[in-house]
Design an enzyme around this catalytic site. Structure first.
Site, PDB file in Angstrom:
ATOM      1  N   ALA A 107     -23.961  46.150   7.390  1.00 46.26           N
ATOM      2  CA  ALA A 107     -25.141  45.310   7.670  1.00 46.26           C
ATOM      3  C   ALA A 107     -26.147  45.364   6.466  1.00 46.26           C
ATOM      4  O   ALA A 107     -25.748  46.284   5.595  1.00 46.26           O
ATOM      5  CB  ALA A 107     -25.892  45.875   8.838  1.00 46.26           C
ATOM      6  N   GLY A 115     -21.052  47.935   9.063  1.00 50.43           N
ATOM      7  CA  GLY A 115     -20.710  46.597   9.873  1.00 50.43           C
ATOM      8  C   GLY A 115     -19.610  45.865   9.423  1.00 50.43           C
ATOM      9  O   GLY A 115     -18.920  45.380   9.985  1.00 50.43           O
ATOM     10  N   GLU A 128     -16.788  47.455  11.256  1.00 51.91           N
ATOM     11  CA  GLU A 128     -16.722  47.019  12.612  1.00 51.91           C
ATOM     12  C   GLU A 128     -16.393  45.552  12.789  1.00 51.91           C
ATOM     13  O   GLU A 128     -16.100  45.080  13.608  1.00 51.91           O
ATOM     14  CB  GLU A 128     -18.268  47.260  13.171  1.00 51.91           C
ATOM     15  CG  GLU A 128     -18.602  48.706  13.194  1.00 51.91           C
ATOM     16  CD  GLU A 128     -20.136  48.847  13.668  1.00 51.91           C
ATOM     17  OE1 GLU A 128     -21.039  48.484  12.677  1.00 51.91           O
ATOM     18  OE2 GLU A 128     -20.395  49.392  14.441  1.00 51.91           O
ATOM     19  N   GLU A 150     -22.845  54.928   8.194  1.00 55.51           N
ATOM     20  CA  GLU A 150     -24.189  54.942   8.805  1.00 55.51           C
ATOM     21  C   GLU A 150     -25.075  56.067   8.583  1.00 55.51           C
ATOM     22  O   GLU A 150     -26.206  56.282   8.700  1.00 55.51           O
ATOM     23  CB  GLU A 150     -24.245  54.314  10.118  1.00 55.51           C
ATOM     24  CG  GLU A 150     -23.663  52.836  10.061  1.00 55.51           C
ATOM     25  CD  GLU A 150     -22.329  52.410  10.327  1.00 55.51           C
ATOM     26  OE1 GLU A 150     -21.511  53.331   9.961  1.00 55.51           O
ATOM     27  OE2 GLU A 150     -22.074  51.146  10.839  1.00 55.51           O
TER      28      GLU A 150
HETATM   29  C1  HXC Z   1     -27.590  45.556   1.269  1.00 55.43           C
HETATM   30  C2  HXC Z   1     -26.158  46.086  -0.173  1.00 55.43           C
HETATM   31  C3  HXC Z   1     -25.331  46.790   0.596  1.00 55.43           C
HETATM   32  C4  HXC Z   1     -25.794  46.748   1.927  1.00 55.43           C
HETATM   33  C5  HXC Z   1     -24.594  46.868  -1.220  1.00 55.43           C
HETATM   34  N1  HXC Z   1     -25.414  46.307  -1.548  1.00 55.43           N
HETATM   35  N2  HXC Z   1     -24.351  47.384   0.221  1.00 55.43           N
HETATM   36  N3  HXC Z   1     -27.383  45.821   0.106  1.00 55.43           N
HETATM   37  N4  HXC Z   1     -26.912  46.226   2.370  1.00 55.43           N
HETATM   38  N5  HXC Z   1     -24.890  47.137   3.098  1.00 55.43           N
HETATM   39  C6  HXC Z   1     -25.940  45.838  -2.781  1.00 55.43           C
HETATM   40  C7  HXC Z   1     -26.722  47.063  -3.568  1.00 55.43           C
HETATM   41  O1  HXC Z   1     -27.895  47.311  -3.323  1.00 55.43           O
HETATM   42  C8  HXC Z   1     -26.508  46.389  -4.788  1.00 55.43           C
HETATM   43  O2  HXC Z   1     -27.534  45.274  -5.213  1.00 55.43           O
HETATM   44  C9  HXC Z   1     -25.272  45.482  -4.826  1.00 55.43           C
HETATM   45  O3  HXC Z   1     -24.901  45.164  -3.608  1.00 55.43           O
HETATM   46  C10 HXC Z   1     -23.972  46.257  -5.606  1.00 55.43           C
HETATM   47  O4  HXC Z   1     -23.861  47.332  -4.859  1.00 55.43           O
HETATM   48  P1  HXC Z   1     -23.757  48.945  -5.728  1.00 55.43           P
HETATM   49  O5  HXC Z   1     -24.229  49.922  -4.690  1.00 55.43           O
HETATM   50  O6  HXC Z   1     -24.379  48.594  -6.973  1.00 55.43           O
HETATM   51  O7  HXC Z   1     -22.178  49.265  -6.020  1.00 55.43           O
HETATM   52  P2  HXC Z   1     -21.479  50.401  -6.119  1.00 55.43           P
HETATM   53  O8  HXC Z   1     -22.159  51.313  -7.022  1.00 55.43           O
HETATM   54  O9  HXC Z   1     -19.941  49.648  -6.373  1.00 55.43           O
HETATM   55  O10 HXC Z   1     -21.246  50.807  -4.695  1.00 55.43           O
HETATM   56  C11 HXC Z   1     -20.734  50.226  -3.535  1.00 55.43           C
HETATM   57  C12 HXC Z   1     -20.855  50.696  -2.182  1.00 55.43           C
HETATM   58  C13 HXC Z   1     -22.439  51.216  -2.067  1.00 55.43           C
HETATM   59  C14 HXC Z   1     -20.393  52.154  -2.423  1.00 55.43           C
HETATM   60  C15 HXC Z   1     -20.218  49.931  -1.361  1.00 55.43           C
HETATM   61  O11 HXC Z   1     -23.222  49.623  -2.376  1.00 55.43           O
HETATM   62  C16 HXC Z   1     -22.991  51.375  -0.680  1.00 55.43           C
HETATM   63  O12 HXC Z   1     -22.892  52.630  -0.418  1.00 55.43           O
HETATM   64  N6  HXC Z   1     -23.310  50.482   0.003  1.00 55.43           N
HETATM   65  C17 HXC Z   1     -23.914  50.757   1.369  1.00 55.43           C
HETATM   66  C18 HXC Z   1     -22.834  50.949   2.314  1.00 55.43           C
HETATM   67  C19 HXC Z   1     -23.338  51.288   3.718  1.00 55.43           C
HETATM   68  O13 HXC Z   1     -24.187  52.241   3.897  1.00 55.43           O
HETATM   69  N7  HXC Z   1     -23.208  50.618   4.825  1.00 55.43           N
HETATM   70  C20 HXC Z   1     -23.439  50.501   6.193  1.00 55.43           C
HETATM   71  C21 HXC Z   1     -24.882  49.666   6.244  1.00 55.43           C
HETATM   72  S1  HXC Z   1     -25.531  49.964   7.823  1.00 55.43           S
HETATM   73  P3  HXC Z   1     -28.486  45.459  -6.310  1.00 55.43           P
HETATM   74  O14 HXC Z   1     -29.583  44.259  -6.070  1.00 55.43           O
HETATM   75  O15 HXC Z   1     -28.878  46.881  -6.697  1.00 55.43           O
HETATM   76  O16 HXC Z   1     -27.553  44.951  -7.524  1.00 55.43           O
HETATM   77  C22 HXC Z   1     -24.416  49.108   8.961  1.00 55.43           C
HETATM   78  C23 HXC Z   1     -24.740  49.094  10.355  1.00 55.43           C
HETATM   79  C24 HXC Z   1     -24.079  48.448  11.179  1.00 55.43           C
HETATM   80  O17 HXC Z   1     -23.642  48.495   8.455  1.00 55.43           O
HETATM   81  C25 HXC Z   1     -24.590  48.437  12.648  1.00 55.43           C
HETATM   82  C26 HXC Z   1     -24.352  46.906  13.354  1.00 55.43           C
HETATM   83  C27 HXC Z   1     -24.267  45.651  12.447  1.00 55.43           C
END
Ligand code: HXC
Length: 270
Positions: free
Chosen positions: A78, A121, A124, A144
């Site tokens: 998400a 997400g 999911e 998460e």
């Molecule tokens: C918003 C995101 C994002 C996310 C990545 N980006 N994941 N933006 N929401 N979930 C953005 C980063 O901010 C970055 O933007 C760009 O995408 C590239 O990501 P990087 O982090 O620079 O890439 P990398 O170093 O290769 O790392 C990849 C990654 C990491 C390991 C996937 O991005 C990451 O940990 N993302 C978050 C994963 C996460 O926690 N997901 C769960 C979310 S909560 P910029 O602008 O800096 O270039 C969830 C709840 C679901 O999903 C519940 C119901 C829907």
């Protein structure tokens, strides 16, 4: 190179901001397309996705849907930027997750074709699909817990039903990602293939299913999903009623007649 027939069969559906959609023969492909943020699932994207899937669910030309993303990411979860400043009350009032329910009720089979990150997400969303084909680069996870929340779109429920309590607990409480190979060994993924052939594999499976009676496919999907909601007795009764119900369809007559006449069946969905 596409043949004349393939060109004729290919149509392009509605245009969306965060998705690409395409119909080839009886298969619709929906591609998540917000690559600058690894296909983070914001409200706009999810609204478009529900709309696209519902449209294909209604479109009689389409029999199977493939949901995919990019090579680097299916979806990294998400959109954290969109959620960061929300409160309990604003989350409840907006109830964004209600959009996800629309995907849950799609009647046609959905094959997820996953490459790269399928996190939070994204994982999911993959699990809401009916079959999952992963490339060797796919990386799944429910991270998460690392950002102070828990899975909110079914992760604690669907992952546990597949992995069992102990493995699901480790994945969800530690937030550690797991590979396509591990996902396949634990039963989350149908098969793992090299990234170059991911879409070919998904299309081949879709084409196989598209040859069947769409009515039977629809009831089979519904019956399998009932496993998660009903007791064995209720599920068996549901299955039996669905089985009897199909005997009023032209497809049942055609399917059985074709078998007896030793020829391929031509199913029309009637
Ligand atoms: C918003 C995101 C994002 C996310 C990545 N980006 N994941 N933006 N929401 N979930 C953005 C980063 O901010 C970055 O933007 C760009 O995408 C590239 O990501 P990087 O982090 O620079 O890439 P990398 O170093 O290769 O790392 C990849 C990654 C990491 C390991 C996937 O991005 C990451 O940990 N993302 C978050 C994963 C996460 O926690 N997901 C769960 C979310 S909560 P910029 O602008 O800096 O270039 C969830 C709840 C679901 O999903 C519940 C119901 C829907």
């Amino acid at each position: 190179m596409t043949t004349k027939l393939e060109e004729k069969e290919m149509t392009t559906a509605t245009t969306y901001k965060n998705l690409r959609t395409e119909v080839t023969g009886a298969t619709a492909v929906v591609t998540l397309n917000r690559p600058q943020v690894l296909n983070a699932l914001n409200t706009e994207l999810m609204t478009e996705l529900a709309d696209a899937l519902q449209n294909f669910d209604r479109d009689e030309q389409v029999r199977v849907i493939i949901l995919t993303g990019g090579e680097r990411a299916f979806a990294a979860g998400a959109d954290i930027k969109e959620m960061a400043d929300e409160s309990t009350v604003s989350m409840m009032l907006r109830d964004n997750l209600a959009i996800w329910d629309k995907i849950r009720f799609i009647k046609k089979p959905i094959i997820a074709a996953i490459s790269g990150f399928a996190l939070g997400g994204g994982c999911e969303l993959a699990m809401m699909c009916d079959m999952i084909i992963a490339s060797e680069t796919a990386q799944f996870g429910q991270p998460e817990i690392n950002i102070g929340v828990i899975p909110g779109a079914g992760g604690t429920q669907r992952l546990t039903r597949v992995f069992g309590k102990y493995r699901a607990m480790e994945i969800i409480l530690s937030g550690r990602p797991f590979s396509a190979k591990e996902a396949c060994e634990l039963g989350l993924v149908n098969r793992v293939v090299p990234v170059e052939v991911l879409m070919d594999e998904a299309h081949a499976l879709a084409a196989e299913i598209a040859k069947k009676s769409p009515l039977a496919v629809r009831l089979a999907k519904e019956a399998v999903l009932k496993t998660y909601e009903m007791t064995l007795n209720e599920g068996l009764q549901f299955e039996r009623k669905s089985f009897y119900m199909l005997f009023d369809s032209k497809d049942q007559k055609e399917g059985m007649k074709a078998f007896l006449e030793k020829r391929p069946a031509n199913f029309t969905g009637r």
